[in-house]
Design a protein around this motif. Structure first.
Motif, mmCIF file in Angstrom:
data_model
loop_
_atom_site.group_PDB
_atom_site.id
_atom_site.type_symbol
_atom_site.label_atom_id
_atom_site.label_comp_id
_atom_site.label_asym_id
_atom_site.label_seq_id
_atom_site.Cartn_x
_atom_site.Cartn_y
_atom_site.Cartn_z
ATOM 1 N N PHE A 9 0.830 -1.207 0.000
ATOM 2 C CA PHE A 9 0.000 0.000 0.000
ATOM 3 C C PHE A 9 0.867 1.260 0.000
ATOM 4 O O PHE A 9 0.612 2.208 -0.752
ATOM 5 N N ILE A 36 -3.838 -4.850 -2.489
ATOM 6 C CA ILE A 36 -4.546 -3.645 -2.047
ATOM 7 C C ILE A 36 -5.994 -3.978 -1.728
ATOM 8 O O ILE A 36 -6.557 -3.518 -0.721
ATOM 9 N N ALA A 37 -6.609 -4.790 -2.578
ATOM 10 C CA ALA A 37 -8.005 -5.188 -2.337
ATOM 11 C C ALA A 37 -8.115 -5.971 -1.031
ATOM 12 O O ALA A 37 -9.089 -5.794 -0.270
ATOM 13 N N GLU A 40 -7.890 -3.485 1.859
ATOM 14 C CA GLU A 40 -9.137 -2.724 1.971
ATOM 15 C C GLU A 40 -10.242 -3.585 2.568
ATOM 16 O O GLU A 40 -11.051 -3.102 3.381
ATOM 17 N N VAL A 45 -12.627 -0.364 4.454
ATOM 18 C CA VAL A 45 -12.773 0.959 3.844
ATOM 19 C C VAL A 45 -11.907 1.029 2.596
ATOM 20 O O VAL A 45 -10.859 0.368 2.519
ATOM 21 N N PRO A 46 -12.309 1.809 1.599
ATOM 22 C CA PRO A 46 -11.416 2.029 0.448
ATOM 23 C C PRO A 46 -10.241 2.899 0.870
ATOM 24 O O PRO A 46 -10.395 3.873 1.609
ATOM 25 N N LEU A 47 -9.067 2.528 0.388
ATOM 26 C CA LEU A 47 -7.841 3.239 0.761
ATOM 27 C C LEU A 47 -7.267 4.071 -0.373
ATOM 28 O O LEU A 47 -6.538 5.031 -0.128
ATOM 29 N N ARG A 49 -8.060 5.873 -4.346
ATOM 30 C CA ARG A 49 -8.843 6.173 -5.545
ATOM 31 C C ARG A 49 -8.029 5.693 -6.737
ATOM 32 O O ARG A 49 -6.810 5.846 -6.762
ATOM 33 N N ARG A 50 -8.711 5.147 -7.730
ATOM 34 C CA ARG A 50 -7.978 4.491 -8.806
ATOM 35 C C ARG A 50 -7.570 5.427 -9.932
ATOM 36 O O ARG A 50 -6.537 5.212 -10.550
ATOM 37 N N PRO A 55 -4.548 8.544 -2.298
ATOM 38 C CA PRO A 55 -5.148 7.991 -1.075
ATOM 39 C C PRO A 55 -6.488 8.660 -0.763
ATOM 40 O O PRO A 55 -6.661 9.867 -0.974
ATOM 41 N N THR A 56 -7.421 7.884 -0.279
ATOM 42 C CA THR A 56 -8.639 8.441 0.294
ATOM 43 C C THR A 56 -8.273 9.054 1.646
ATOM 44 O O THR A 56 -7.119 8.973 2.096
ATOM 45 N N GLY A 59 -7.072 6.302 3.613
ATOM 46 C CA GLY A 59 -5.765 5.882 3.128
ATOM 47 C C GLY A 59 -4.657 6.819 3.562
ATOM 48 O O GLY A 59 -3.545 6.383 3.892
#
Length: 304
Positions: A9, A36-37, A40, A45-47, A49-50, A55-56, A59
């Motif tokens: 990460f 990464i998935a 998460e 939580v999502p860490l 943004r693609r 990072p969120t 993140g």
């Protein structure tokens, strides 16, 4: 939390790229995405943004925790290796650009002669890089410098259990062009220079963030940025009028185009400290030589 997933990460967040992180870590891009998935899913939580990869909020908070966590793990691994008893083949020393390295080169050569099977090397790195290099076992010893009150230790990046010893202390001066209106002063107060033009040279001069911290103010803004570590380049920039710099007194010498005005207040000193973990035999010999060398220093400088 799996440290392998955490390391992946950090690599993705720092490089802002799944493919770059994959190359850096030696994985496939698909494997990085899966890791990464998995992280998460573990945290719920999502860490990241693609598009683009950033990072969120969660993140970013994890990134702040992850760096010291991974560094402590690396430091623990390095410390275990150092006390394992395996005969060392290398002696690696690091020094920050403004560290007082007088005696270090002679000590390295002396150890190399006494232990001819041990290779020796010296790297000049940023202050934090020296400390983290020692913690991770990439360096056996380090010399790191900084600004502090006379009775206070240096504030080093937190990396766990490392030993430190004062190598030298000395005065600080404000470096400015010889033609500058303040060049004839006998002393200067740091607080009076908050609105002056400064050179932001974090590795070649005292970092401006440290000036703001000790002066407890928001001034000391940069008019010029220098990202290198060569003292001669920094001094040339000062002489050309790019800005002021706070430096150890020993650095600004024999330059008719420069003035070095002592810092009167606050009471600060430039200090160099030796940093090390558990010592191998060559590193122990090096530290012993540094502590007993009785090095010659400039005016106003003391050695431990």
């Amino acid at each position: 939390m799996d440290p392998h997933l955490l390391r992946t990460f950090v690599a993705v967040a720092r490089s802002a790229s799944f493919s770059t992180a994959a190359r850096e870590l030696g994985y496939t891009q698909s494997a990085v995405s899966q890791q990464i998935a998995a992280l998460e899913a573990d945290l719920g939580v999502p860490l990241l943004r693609r598009r683009p990869v950033t990072p969120t909020d969660a993140g970013q908070r994890l990134l702040e925790h992850a760096t010291p966590i991974l560094l402590r793990l690396d430091a623990a691994r390095a410390d275990i290796r150092r006390v394992s008893g395996a005969p060392p083949a290398h002696l690696r020393a690091g020094a920050s650009p403004l560290a007082d390295t007088g005696g270090l080169t002679e000590a390295l050569v002396a150890v190399r002669r006494a232990m001819p099977r041990v290779s020796a090397g010296l790297s000049v790195l940023g202050r934090d890089a020296v400390v983290t290099g020692v913690a991770r076992g990439e360096l056996d010893v380090g010399l790191v410098d900084g600004v502090t009150a006379p009775s206070d230790p240096l504030r080093l990046v937190e990396v766990g259990t490392l030993s430190t010893a004062v190598v030298s202390t000395g005065p600080l001066v404000v470096a400015l062009p010889a033609s500058h209106p303040l060049a004839s002063r006998t002393a200067l107060r740091l607080g009076d220079l908050a609105d002056a033009g400064w050179i932001d040279a974090p590795d070649a001069a005292i970092p401006l963030g440290q000036l703001r911290a000790v002066a407890r103010g928001d001034g000391f803004r940069a008019g010029f940025r220098y990202d290198g570590a060569e003292r001669s380049v920094l001094l040339a920039l000062v002489a050309a009028g790019a800005g002021l710099a706070l430096l150890p007194g020993s650095v600004v010498r024999d330059r008719p185009d420069l003035a070095a005005v002592p810092l009167a207040a606050p009471a600060l000193t430039h200090r160099t400290e030796l940093v090390h973990g558990s010592l191998t035999e060559p590193a122990a010999a090096l530290t012993a030589l540094l502590s007993t060398a009785g090095r010659r220093t400039g005016p106003g400088t003391t050695t431990a």
